[in-house]
Design a protein around this motif. Structure first.
Motif, PDB file in Angstrom:
ATOM      1  N   VAL B 283      36.486  11.890 -20.630  1.00 51.30           N
ATOM      2  CA  VAL B 283      36.768  13.234 -20.110  1.00 51.30           C
ATOM      3  C   VAL B 283      35.483  13.775 -19.498  1.00 51.30           C
ATOM      4  O   VAL B 283      34.483  13.938 -20.189  1.00 51.30           O
ATOM      5  CB  VAL B 283      37.242  14.178 -21.244  1.00 51.30           C
ATOM      6  N   VAL B 284      35.499  14.029 -18.185  1.00 52.25           N
ATOM      7  CA  VAL B 284      34.316  14.611 -17.526  1.00 52.25           C
ATOM      8  C   VAL B 284      34.734  15.961 -16.961  1.00 52.25           C
ATOM      9  O   VAL B 284      35.738  16.076 -16.265  1.00 52.25           O
ATOM     10  CB  VAL B 284      33.808  13.701 -16.399  1.00 52.25           C
ATOM     11  N   VAL B 285      33.922  16.955 -17.262  1.00 48.31           N
ATOM     12  CA  VAL B 285      34.299  18.336 -16.962  1.00 48.31           C
ATOM     13  C   VAL B 285      33.077  19.002 -16.319  1.00 48.31           C
ATOM     14  O   VAL B 285      31.946  18.657 -16.638  1.00 48.31           O
ATOM     15  CB  VAL B 285      34.699  19.004 -18.301  1.00 48.31           C
ATOM     16  N   THR B 286      33.289  19.914 -15.349  1.00 50.50           N
ATOM     17  CA  THR B 286      32.114  20.641 -14.842  1.00 50.50           C
ATOM     18  C   THR B 286      32.216  22.112 -15.223  1.00 50.50           C
ATOM     19  O   THR B 286      33.313  22.678 -15.233  1.00 50.50           O
ATOM     20  CB  THR B 286      32.016  20.571 -13.311  1.00 50.50           C
ATOM     21  N   ALA B 287      31.087  22.691 -15.535  1.00 53.41           N
ATOM     22  CA  ALA B 287      31.024  24.131 -15.816  1.00 53.41           C
ATOM     23  C   ALA B 287      30.334  24.773 -14.621  1.00 53.41           C
ATOM     24  O   ALA B 287      29.140  24.589 -14.410  1.00 53.41           O
ATOM     25  CB  ALA B 287      30.239  24.384 -17.086  1.00 53.41           C
ATOM     26  N   ASP B 288      31.086  25.494 -13.819  1.00 51.93           N
ATOM     27  CA  ASP B 288      30.582  25.999 -12.545  1.00 51.93           C
ATOM     28  C   ASP B 288      30.581  27.520 -12.517  1.00 51.93           C
ATOM     29  O   ASP B 288      31.554  28.144 -12.941  1.00 51.93           O
ATOM     30  CB  ASP B 288      31.494  25.468 -11.429  1.00 51.93           C
ATOM     31  N   GLN B 289      29.505  28.080 -11.987  1.00 53.12           N
ATOM     32  CA  GLN B 289      29.424  29.533 -11.896  1.00 53.12           C
ATOM     33  C   GLN B 289      30.485  30.101 -10.985  1.00 53.12           C
ATOM     34  O   GLN B 289      30.961  31.204 -11.181  1.00 53.12           O
ATOM     35  CB  GLN B 289      28.073  29.943 -11.301  1.00 53.12           C
ATOM     36  N   LEU B 290      30.858  29.334  -9.939  1.00 50.05           N
ATOM     37  CA  LEU B 290      31.771  29.883  -8.936  1.00 50.05           C
ATOM     38  C   LEU B 290      33.188  30.025  -9.452  1.00 50.05           C
ATOM     39  O   LEU B 290      34.018  30.653  -8.819  1.00 50.05           O
ATOM     40  CB  LEU B 290      31.784  28.987  -7.699  1.00 50.05           C
ATOM     41  N   ALA B 291      33.494  29.398 -10.621  1.00 50.03           N
ATOM     42  CA  ALA B 291      34.853  29.507 -11.146  1.00 50.03           C
ATOM     43  C   ALA B 291      35.089  30.842 -11.826  1.00 50.03           C
ATOM     44  O   ALA B 291      36.207  31.137 -12.217  1.00 50.03           O
ATOM     45  CB  ALA B 291      35.118  28.371 -12.136  1.00 50.03           C
ATOM     46  N   LEU B 292      34.027  31.614 -12.011  1.00 49.97           N
ATOM     47  CA  LEU B 292      34.160  32.876 -12.737  1.00 49.97           C
ATOM     48  C   LEU B 292      33.979  34.047 -11.782  1.00 49.97           C
ATOM     49  O   LEU B 292      33.395  33.878 -10.709  1.00 49.97           O
ATOM     50  CB  LEU B 292      33.086  32.958 -13.829  1.00 49.97           C
ATOM     51  N   PRO B 293      34.465  35.241 -12.168  1.00 53.27           N
ATOM     52  CA  PRO B 293      34.229  36.404 -11.299  1.00 53.27           C
ATOM     53  C   PRO B 293      32.744  36.726 -11.202  1.00 53.27           C
ATOM     54  O   PRO B 293      31.944  36.289 -11.999  1.00 53.27           O
ATOM     55  CB  PRO B 293      34.995  37.536 -11.992  1.00 53.27           C
ATOM     56  N   ASP B 294      32.399  37.531 -10.168  1.00 52.12           N
ATOM     57  CA  ASP B 294      30.983  37.743  -9.835  1.00 52.12           C
ATOM     58  C   ASP B 294      30.181  38.378 -10.955  1.00 52.12           C
ATOM     59  O   ASP B 294      28.976  38.183 -11.020  1.00 52.12           O
ATOM     60  CB  ASP B 294      30.867  38.671  -8.618  1.00 52.12           C
TER      61      ASP B 294
END
Lengths: 344, 371, 234
Positions: B283-294
């Motif tokens: 299982v490879v997962v990314t934690a990205d800032q752009l997936a969240l509101p500003d």
């Protein structure tokens, strides 16, 4: 006949008016001349009344004495000239002072009749020689500074509580300033005798006033009008918080996991997931109860202790590159994966 | 066509290019090829990334450069080594990729997808979670779920994703040994019998959009069963996983009530997949800032982005940092852009751009655009 | 057309000799600024500074107060005063950031189109003809759309005649940029500014398109009205 012509002018002398009235109240001999004049030419109607303006005669005293300041010797005892706080008196001060708004092209206004200099408080009664004399007088009532209080640490050890107040001086006739009533008390939390629960409770009570980096509790009071009252209030606050934090209330038993101020790994789902994972690797899938989870000995799991330390520091010390890397290392060891290769 | 062969001819007789590598199989990549570009076959690209997977700006670049070239970087190699070294009898290992905005997480994921495809994994790839939860055109096709009370469905999105799944795993699904283990009854006349191939389930979901979300649940269950019984190995890749743990999504019910991510059915399905109660997979997962509101984009570190819930779900995971370009990688990228005619000018430009873009891959690409 | 003489710009300050475009950069604003008039303009290009050191005039300038350079005056390799001028003309309401982004996106579009054409071109001669650098495209477009004469309305005997006359460099450049922007703003609502601007620039650079047609119309009109040219000196 007399013609009364009354002019009401501000500040004008009545001498001129009475002159005018006298002119019209002339004798019959003058009247003949006047009448002759009137028959030849018209009277000029003086609408603007420019001729009435005369120079205002300023009454000056002819016998003004020279200033006392000009006759003062330079080696006089100034403390005798200006013994106490007094409004500025230009003739008594032998200094060529110039102070105030500078109009364009002119010099700043001098000391004579200078409202600015008179408004502000002056400290001519507190010159250094006078202060020295006062100190000498007070010295007989003073004791020496203790010799062993010669470093910051010694002072902090023996006198950990600091009271900070401020005095103000500003351009106004009064030396009272409402800001002078503010009192701040500063004390280091490590000097107070608190156990772990008491310390946690104290910090919650005191709230924003505690700075974890410098370990200082700063309590400010300004609600009373007098400084002494604020001082008493601040002392009261400190005592009250201290004693309250040692008390244990019944409702404190209901403290939940979310309220905890630090991360206790044993009581958290992180341990649960680790134990579950370990059991699965051993091919035992059991459902343990909560107590068994918390009592489970982590040292059975290879690299489990390291993982526990890493997670606790990750949560407690805050998230940064370093803690994430340590966590990564611990997890890799736990799961049996090779470590990250450092490429230069 | 003629121009392409002419170009290849030119390339063969040109000087040795130091930014390319001819090794096009990710399983053969090693440290010698760090910083070098390898190009992906055009048909494979279409198969794997037709419905997402490559960032939009990168997709535009592929059109201009007439090829898809991915740089071999250290995080990808690290992950490939870990996957090779991991024991598939133990529960699945979760990897979380994190990094600044534009540092190359989605492209590393694309590299790994290529590797998974080569190694014959069954690929479950969610290209970008926020597409489901935060992209709301004027009318978003939503419906209340029938099987679960109070949950919201996204039928068209899930059907599109099932199509994407089908295209990616064409080869594996053709071999019909992957069979379902239990019956699924959709309505009075429709049902899928136990023992029928997996492709049939997927087809049903695509054709009958109404049942797409339930099909997704069933699919997740079946994949877990198949992996546990060693019939296939699975590679789960989810980009923007932290989008599932936001407090609110941009969706709202017809009554104008805001929907939380937990109330959407597909969240539940993908979170099930990310748990470690099954084995024989990655299982490879990314934690990205752009997936969240500003307002929640202060830091790029995983625990902040995943919120408490996500962290507890994924713990213990292996965090993998995807950083900026090193000097060597930067020079290699600059020479690749020069070769593709994207960047031109005197060599001083490299130092200038290194400074202004701070070696961030996305910013570098953006800043080369008008030059 | 044959009566037109070009006047070379007489440079008052021999220090700013880099290119004809550097004369654009005088920065004498009509309003009172933070720096009085006797402050010199900064010399921020490395080449100009090197020239100063050669002529050993650096010591003179070092003693004189100098204005600080503006944000858009860089010593970078990509500095181009013409590009800055175009960005200023695109800018509305002081939104420089937006204007710069639009122009940069337009350059990106030009680059992509040209690269596509480059790849589709079959022979090396054709490839060599295609300009890939967007700045060169801009320069060429502006050079192609600069008018050489202008018509001024002169009233004689109650009738307003359009009289052809000379045009200064500055005005000619201004008209070229203005026409390009006007042509771009006549775009469809659904098309974005950078795309349309890229199209106009590419057309102008290849001597086709609306702007060049407008310039040629102006020249034709001047040619037609050459009889009135003497009205300038009546």
């Amino acid at each position: 006949m007399s013609i009364f012509i009354k002019y009401y002018k501000s500040g004008g002398l009545n001498v001129a008016f009475s002159n005018k009235i006298w002119r019209y109240n002339s004798t019959s001999a003058d009247m003949a001349i006047n009448k002759g004049e009137e028959e030849e030419e018209f009277r000029v109607l003086d609408i603007l009344k420019k001729r009435q303006r005369q120079q205002r005669r300023v009454n000056r005293r002819a016998d003004v004495q020279p200033d006392r300041a000009d006759r003062m010797p330079t080696d006089q005892n100034w403390g005798n000239v200006w013994p106490g706080p007094k409004t500025f008196h230009p003739s008594s001060v032998p200094l060529p002072l110039r102070q105030g708004y500078v109009p364009k092209g002119q010099a700043p206004p001098g000391k004579k009749a200078n409202a600015e200099l008179m408004k502000i408080p002056n400290f001519l009664h507190l010159t250094p020689p006078v202060i020295k004399a006062q100190c000498e007088a007070i010295k007989q009532f003073c004791t020496e500074w203790p010799k062993l209080l010669n470093s910051e640490e010694a002072i902090e050890n023996h006198y950990p509580v600091e009271i900070i107040t401020s005095d103000y001086c500003h351009a106004s006739p009064s030396i009272r300033n409402p800001l002078a009533r503010i009192v701040t008390l500063r004390v280091k939390l490590s000097t107070l005798k608190l156990d772990q629960h008491a310390r946690d409770k104290f910090i919650r009570l005191v709230g924003e006033r505690y700075d974890p980096e410098t370990d200082l509790v700063t309590i400010t009071a300004d609600r009373c009008p007098i400084r002494k009252q604020n001082q008493d209030y601040v002392n009261y606050l400190l005592t009250a918080c201290y004693h309250e934090s040692w008390n244990f209330e019944e409702w404190e038993r209901e403290k939940m996991e979310e309220d905890m101020e630090y991360y206790n790994w044993d009581k958290n789902p992180s341990k649960r997931s680790l134990v579950n994972w370990y059991l699965k690797t051993q091919n035992q899938s059991k459902e343990l109860s909560d107590e068994e989870y918390s009592n489970y000995d982590v040292s059975q799991i290879p690299n489990g202790e390291e993982y526990k330390v890493a997670v606790s520091s990750y949560m407690n010390d805050g998230e940064s590159e370093g803690t994430v890397e340590k966590y990564g290392e611990a997890v890799r060891k736990l799961l049996g994966l090779p470590q990250k290769k450092v490429v230069s | 066509m003629i121009s392409r062969s002419w170009r290849n001819l030119c390339r063969r007789y040109s000087q040795t290019v130091t930014f390319r590598t001819t090794e096009s199989s990710p399983s053969q990549h090693n440290e010698k090829q760090i910083g070098l570009f390898y190009s992906v076959n055009h048909d494979l690209c279409k198969q794997l990334f037709a419905y997402g997977g490559l960032p939009k700006s990168f997709a535009k670049q592929t059109k201009t450069f007439t090829e898809t070239a991915i740089m071999v970087r250290q995080p990808a190699l690290d992950l490939i080594d870990c996957i090779k070294a991991s024991d598939f009898n133990k529960p699945v290992i979760r990897y979380v990729m994190y990094g600044e905005k534009g540092s190359g997480k989605s492209l590393t994921l694309a590299h790994l997808l290529h590797y998974a495809y080569e190694e014959g994994y069954l690929i479950v790839h969610v290209p970008w979670v926020s597409e489901f939860l935060r992209r709301v055109p004027r009318h978003k096709e939503m419906s209340n779920s029938q099987t679960r009370e109070g949950f919201v469905d996204l039928p068209l999105d899930v059907a599109a994703w099932l199509l994407h799944f089908k295209t990616q795993n064409q080869v594996l699904l053709k071999n019909t040994e992957l069979k379902i283990s239990r019956d699924y009854v959709w309505s009075k006349r429709e049902s899928t019998v136990a023992g029928s191939p997996l492709s049939q389930l997927v087809e049903h979901g695509i054709n009958r959009v109404k049942y797409a979300c339930d099909v997704l649940d069933a699919l997740v269950y079946e994949i877990k069963q198949l992996s546990n019984s060693k019939q296939c190995k699975t590679f789960v890749a989810i980009d923007g996983f932290n989008g599932f743990f936001c407090p609110l999504t941009r969706l709202h019910t017809p009554t104008k009530k805001k929907v939380k991510p937990e109330e959407v059915t597909l969240t539940g399905s993908f979170l099930e997949l990310a748990k470690n109660d099954w084995s024989n997979g990655v299982v490879v997962v990314t934690a990205d800032q752009l997936a969240l509101p500003d307002d929640h984009q202060d830091s790029y570190l995983p625990r902040y982005l995943l919120y408490k819930k996500g962290f507890e779900l994924l713990d213990p995971f292996v965090p993998i940092e995807v950083g900026r370009y090193t000097d060597k990688e930067f020079l290699s990228c600059a020479s690749y852009y020069r070769d593709r005619l994207w960047l031109r000018g005197p060599p001083e430009i490299e130092t200038e751009l290194k400074f202004t873009s701070a070696c961030n891959p996305y910013k570098f690409m953006e800043q080369c655009a008008p030059l | 057309m044959s009566n037109v003489t070009h006047y070379l710009p007489v440079l008052k300050n021999p220090l700013l000799l880099r290119s004809p475009w550097s004369r654009l950069q005088k920065r004498f604003l009509g309003r009172p600024t933070s720096f009085p008039d006797y402050f010199q303009n900064p010399i921020f290009r490395k080449e100009d500074q090197a020239k100063l050191i050669e002529n050993s005039e650096l010591s003179k300038l070092a003693a004189v107060p100098v204005r600080p350079p503006a944000v858009y005056e860089t010593s970078s390799v990509y500095h181009d005063p013409l590009v800055n001028k175009v960005i200023n003309h695109v800018m509305e309401m002081g939104k420089k950031k937006l204007a710069r982004e639009l122009v940069e996106k337009a350059f990106e579009n030009i680059k992509r189109k040209q690269i596509e054409r480059y790849h589709l071109a079959s022979s090396p001669e054709e490839k060599a003809k295609i300009i890939l650098d967007p700045k060169t495209v801009l320069h060429r477009a502006i050079a192609n759309s600069k008018p050489l004469l202008q018509l001024s309305p002169i009233k004689r005997g109650g009738i307003t005649y359009q009289v052809p006359g000379p045009i200064t460099e500055k005005r000619s450049l201004f008209l070229a940029i203005k026409w390009l922007l006007e042509a771009t703003n006549e775009k469809d609502r659904t098309i974005h500014f950078p795309e349309q601007f890229a199209r106009e620039l590419l057309d102008a650079a290849s001597n086709t398109g609306k702007v060049v047609k407008r310039k040629q119309d102006l020249h034709r009109q001047c040619e037609a009205n050459r009889a009135y040219a003497h009205y300038r000196w009546q």
